[in-house]
Write an enzyme that holds these catalytic residues in place. Structure first.
Site, PDB file in Angstrom:
ATOM      1  N   HIS A 131       0.826  -1.199   0.037  1.00 27.41           N
ATOM      2  CA  HIS A 131      -0.009  -0.116   0.033  1.00 27.41           C
ATOM      3  C   HIS A 131       1.066   1.339  -0.052  1.00 27.41           C
ATOM      4  CE1 HIS A 131      -3.704   2.232   0.693  1.00 27.41           C
ATOM      5  NE2 HIS A 131      -2.858   2.889   1.503  1.00 27.41           N
ATOM      6  N   CYS A 132       0.637   2.148  -0.971  1.00 33.40           N
ATOM      7  CA  CYS A 132       1.640   3.147  -1.175  1.00 33.40           C
ATOM      8  C   CYS A 132       1.075   4.243  -0.371  1.00 33.40           C
ATOM      9  CB  CYS A 132       1.765   3.607  -2.453  1.00 33.40           C
ATOM     10  SG  CYS A 132       2.871   4.878  -2.874  1.00 33.40           S
ATOM     11  N   VAL A 133       1.832   4.785   0.496  1.00 26.55           N
ATOM     12  CA  VAL A 133       1.133   5.829   1.455  1.00 26.55           C
ATOM     13  C   VAL A 133       1.068   7.009   0.997  1.00 26.55           C
ATOM     14  CG1 VAL A 133       1.401   7.106   3.779  1.00 26.55           C
ATOM     15  CG2 VAL A 133       1.920   4.717   3.578  1.00 26.55           C
ATOM     16  N   GLY A 136      -1.915   7.163  -1.533  1.00 30.74           N
ATOM     17  CA  GLY A 136      -3.276   6.655  -0.845  1.00 30.74           C
ATOM     18  C   GLY A 136      -3.790   5.657  -1.501  1.00 30.74           C
TER      19      GLY A 136
END
Length: 291
Positions: A131-133, A136
């Protein structure tokens, strides 16, 4: 009152999810504006060169390269966010489930190999990597190309910004690379407070330091994902030491970037259909973790 606070918290939480995207956009466009200023105003050319046609050509070349990279970053980032990597709207097959299939109790459905549930997105993602912070969004089968290409151009853009800032920085000091200039790059705040440099020199040194830190972080992340792509792995499979989907370097690249992998990275508009469907994968090794 409790209902009002709950709604308020939901709005704050929803806004917070978009905060990393906003900060990334501000950072990218700020660096682009600063480098544009360097090219147009602080162009590191000799006085006699600034009066010739070479000056205009030099600026045009630099601006074209800069905005080409900016266009690729923004376009790939936009496509990455808009492309849905989850199982929503995807027909997962009939009752015949093969090896590697699992049941997700959150989504209440069987999921294919390399698919896992993301608790941030609250859905299972096909060939989920992580999950790419910063965006998002989950990195999965359908948007991995845009994620990797965006990283590539961010790395190139930061490298370009580092060299432009360093070149102008040295010209401003008019003394070349000395202990004083190196000290300013390493400790710009201390040099400014102690009155050793001007605010103008400090600004260029501080921006150059920011670009260097960003460049190193993006370079490490890009290098890691290039290694994963060449090995035919996801981040989750890297941690579990599994490598059952390794088809060879070229085939692994094609699995991630598509049929026209050798040119599609130049522009997100170049079509490059993926060879698979994100559900069925050719197994070349054991699915059990290596000891």
């Amino acid at each position: 009152m409790a209902r009002f606070m709950s709604r308020l918290w939901c709005k704050v939480e929803s806004s917070g999810r978009h905060l990393p995207i906003v900060l990334n956009a501000v950072l990218v466009f700020s660096i682009t504006a600063e480098v544009s200023y360097l090219v147009l105003v602080e162009a590191p050319l000799e006085p006699e060169q600034k009066k010739t046609e070479w000056s205009s050509m030099w600026k045009a070349m630099h601006l074209f390269a800069q905005y080409f990279m900016l266009g690729n970053i923004t376009w790939n980032a936009s496509l990455f966010v808009k492309t849905n990597p989850s199982i929503r709207g995807v027909f997962l097959g009939g009752d015949a489930l093969g090896q590697g299939w699992r049941y997700c109790y959150n989504c209440e459905t069987h999921t294919p190999p390399r698919c896992s549930h993301c608790y941030d997105c609250n859905v299972c993602v096909l060939r989920r990597d992580h999950h790419c912070v910063f965006f998002g969004q989950c990195v999965g089968f359908y948007n991995y190309r845009y994620f990797l290409t965006c990283l590539l151009f961010m790395w190139a853009g930061l490298l370009y910004a580092v060299f432009m800032n360093a070149e102008v920085f040295i010209v401003i000091l008019k003394e070349g690379v000395t202990f004083h200039s190196v000290l300013l790059l390493l400790m710009p705040w201390i040099m400014l407070v102690s009155g050793q440099v001007t605010a103008r020199a400090f600004a260029f040194a501080f921006i150059a330091d920011t670009c260097v830190v960003g460049f190193l972080l993006v370079a490490a992340f890009l290098f890691f994902h290039v290694i994963l792509m060449l090995r035919g792995q996801t981040t989750r499979e890297w941690y579990s030491t599994r490598k059952p989907y390794n088809l060879g370097a070229v085939a692994n690249i094609r699995e991630c970037l598509g049929k026209y992998w050798y040119i599609c990275w130049l522009c997100p508009l170049i079509p490059s259909p993926l060879p698979g469907d994100g559900i069925n994968f050719k197994v070349t090794g054991s699915l059990e973790p290596m000891k």
